[in-house]
Design a protein around this motif. Structure first.
Motif, PDB file in Angstrom:
ATOM      1  N   ARG A   1       0.809  -1.281  -0.073  1.00 20.26           N
ATOM      2  CA  ARG A   1       0.125  -0.004   0.016  1.00 20.26           C
ATOM      3  C   ARG A   1       0.782   1.348   0.043  1.00 20.26           C
TER       4      ARG A   1
ATOM      5  N   GLU B   1       1.952   2.027  -3.685  1.00 18.38           N
ATOM      6  CA  GLU B   1       1.050   2.645  -4.253  1.00 18.38           C
ATOM      7  C   GLU B   1       0.724   4.129  -3.855  1.00 18.38           C
TER       8      GLU B   1
ATOM      9  N   LEU C   1       4.681  -4.718  -8.237  1.00 16.88           N
ATOM     10  CA  LEU C   1       3.982  -3.464  -8.296  1.00 16.88           C
ATOM     11  C   LEU C   1       5.154  -2.387  -9.148  1.00 16.88           C
TER      12      LEU C   1
END
Length: 471
Positions: free
Chosen positions: A87, A90, A128
């Protein structure tokens, strides 16, 4: 015994430990203990004195760093269980944009996230980071892979609560708050400058996508990270990776998403602020009892650990917290053993008399000793392939003479850590993890990992030299 005989036996002990680790794949803890026993017996300490020295050295360093390592690892393991790291990546992407991501990711990884094991950190963030690499611009894969390699390795040995930094500070008698502050002053410019230098190299043709990049395993099916994690190991302590990471990475509950990201990191950040505050107060001579209590690194990390547990309960429930704690206990065992045998080696070196001998080879100059410290750690790392192990071994050899060099011990710790970064190569598990997770060929990984972290090693030494002017 003559000085020459002591030097020869010390060299044999160190080389034997390196040979056992590299050639015969003996666990570093066992190899270093064998080296310490040989050194004690060969220099005339006798059986009883040798064993007493080894055990006392182990115990002394555990008094310094044992609880710090345990609390830090537990906090990181619980944070991993909450899914906070993916998280955070991101969030950094949304806040700073893809073009600045290599710098923001590198700063976050090298400072605040040093309670997370490097292999786990890579497995969580790499998928990611890999997906957004094309958005970073030209040579996105190279830039993000280099940033992660530099940040992870630099943070481990230079930034408290990184396990290598904690071990170096404990071996050299550096207050942990002081190590954190001065480590931060070295880490931030080192990471930014090194990533910028490598980006410049890549823009001038150093990176060839056709020969330096390849398809990530499982990239098309989304299973690559899960497959690779099973093989991932922590390079810094040669121990297995966190077996519970996939649950945190791949299973995001609604409850996890609703927990504010900042709230998950508040306890960890609070610990770091308390440690820094205690160190600053001590340096300024303001030693109020309550400040010294909460600013003590053990108490500060305990506060952070309790806070992390409470916050994590709202994110993953008590079972998730229990999984994180169980994983943390598993991972911290060999770190503590490795750090302890570093203390054993330091104690044996001191008792054998090597400290007095080495002291004669070091000038009281404020420059040459730091370069020699850096060089010793660099040579050990090239041979052994572990950043943490080479830094600890170098510090163990140098701890007995640290007070005689006329240099602040924190600079010796930082110089040893900087040297331990030099030339991460194919003997390193982190090398192969970065090569696989970021879709690089071996040639590409040699550029991003070996060259990139070596650049950081040299830049860090320069930062230490600059600090040496002022302290």
């Amino acid at each position: 015994m003559s000085d020459t005989a002591i030097l020869i036996n010390t060299a044999v002990a160190v080389l034997a430990a390196v040979l056992l680790i590299v050639r015969f794949k003996v666990n570093p803890v066992i190899a270093l203990i064998i080296g310490s026993i040989y050194l004690g017996l060969s220099t005339g300490l006798g059986v009883t004195k040798t064993i007493e020295t080894i055990t006392q050295g182990f115990g002394d360093i555990m008094v310094e760093v044992g609880l710090l390592v345990a609390f830090g690892v537990l906090m990181g393991s619980i944070l991993n269980e909450t899914g906070a790291i993916s998280r955070l990546v991101e969030h950094l992407l949304k806040t700073f944009g893809p073009k600045r991501l290599p710098y923001t990711m590198a700063l976050a990884v090298s400072t605040a996230l040093q309670t997370i094991f490097l292999d786990v950190l890579l497995v969580i963030s790499a998928p990611l980071a890999r997906r957004i690499a094309p958005k970073i611009g030209q040579h996105g894969t190279a830039r993000i892979a280099t940033a992660m390699a530099i940040a992870g390795e630099v943070g481990i040995v230079l930034m408290v609560p990184g396990v290598g930094a904690v071990a170096l500070a404990g071996l050299l008698g550096v207050p942990f708050g002081k190590m954190m502050i001065f480590g931060f002053l070295v880490v931030v410019p080192t990471v930014l400058i090194s990533v910028a230098i490598m980006s410049f190299f890549f823009s001038r043709g150093f990176w060839k996508a056709e020969s330096d990049e390849q398809l990530v395993l499982g990239e098309e099916t989304g299973t690559g990270a899960r497959k690779l994690e099973a093989a991932g190991q922590d390079d810094e302590v040669s121990t297995g990776s966190n077996g519970t990471a996939p649950a945190a990475v791949n299973v995001q509950t609604q409850q996890q998403r609703e927990t504010p990201l900042f709230l998950l990191f508040v306890p960890l950040l609070t610990s770091l602020v308390l440690i820094a505050g205690g160190a600053v107060s001590e340096m300024l001579g303001y030693e109020a009892g309550w400040i010294m209590l909460i600013g003590n690194p053990v108490v500060a990390l305990l506060i952070g650990l309790i806070g992390t547990i409470l916050v994590a309960r709202s994110a993953v429930g008590q079972k998730g917290v229990d999984r994180g704690i169980a994983s943390g206990f598993k991972e911290s065992g060999q770190i503590l053993l490795l750090t302890g045998v570093g203390g054993s080696l330091a104690a044996t070196v001191s008792t054998a008399g090597l400290g007095n001998i080495l002291g004669g080879f070091f000038s009281a100059s404020t420059v040459a000793p730091l370069v020699v410290v850096w060089g010793i750690a660099a040579l050990l790392h090239i041979a052994v392939g572990s950043v943490t192990l080479s830094g600890i071994t170098a510090a163990g050899l140098l701890a007995p003479i640290a007070p005689t060099l006329g240099i602040d011990p924190v600079l010796i710790a930082l110089a040893a850590g900087s040297g331990a970064l030099f030339m991460v190569h194919v003997t390193s598990n982190t090398f192969w993890l970065l090569q696989s997770l970021f879709g690089q060929t071996v040639r590409g990984a040699l550029k991003t990992v070996s060259v990139g972290v070596s650049v950081a090693s040299i830049v860090a030494l320069g930062m230490v030299m600059i600090l040496n002017i002022f302290i």
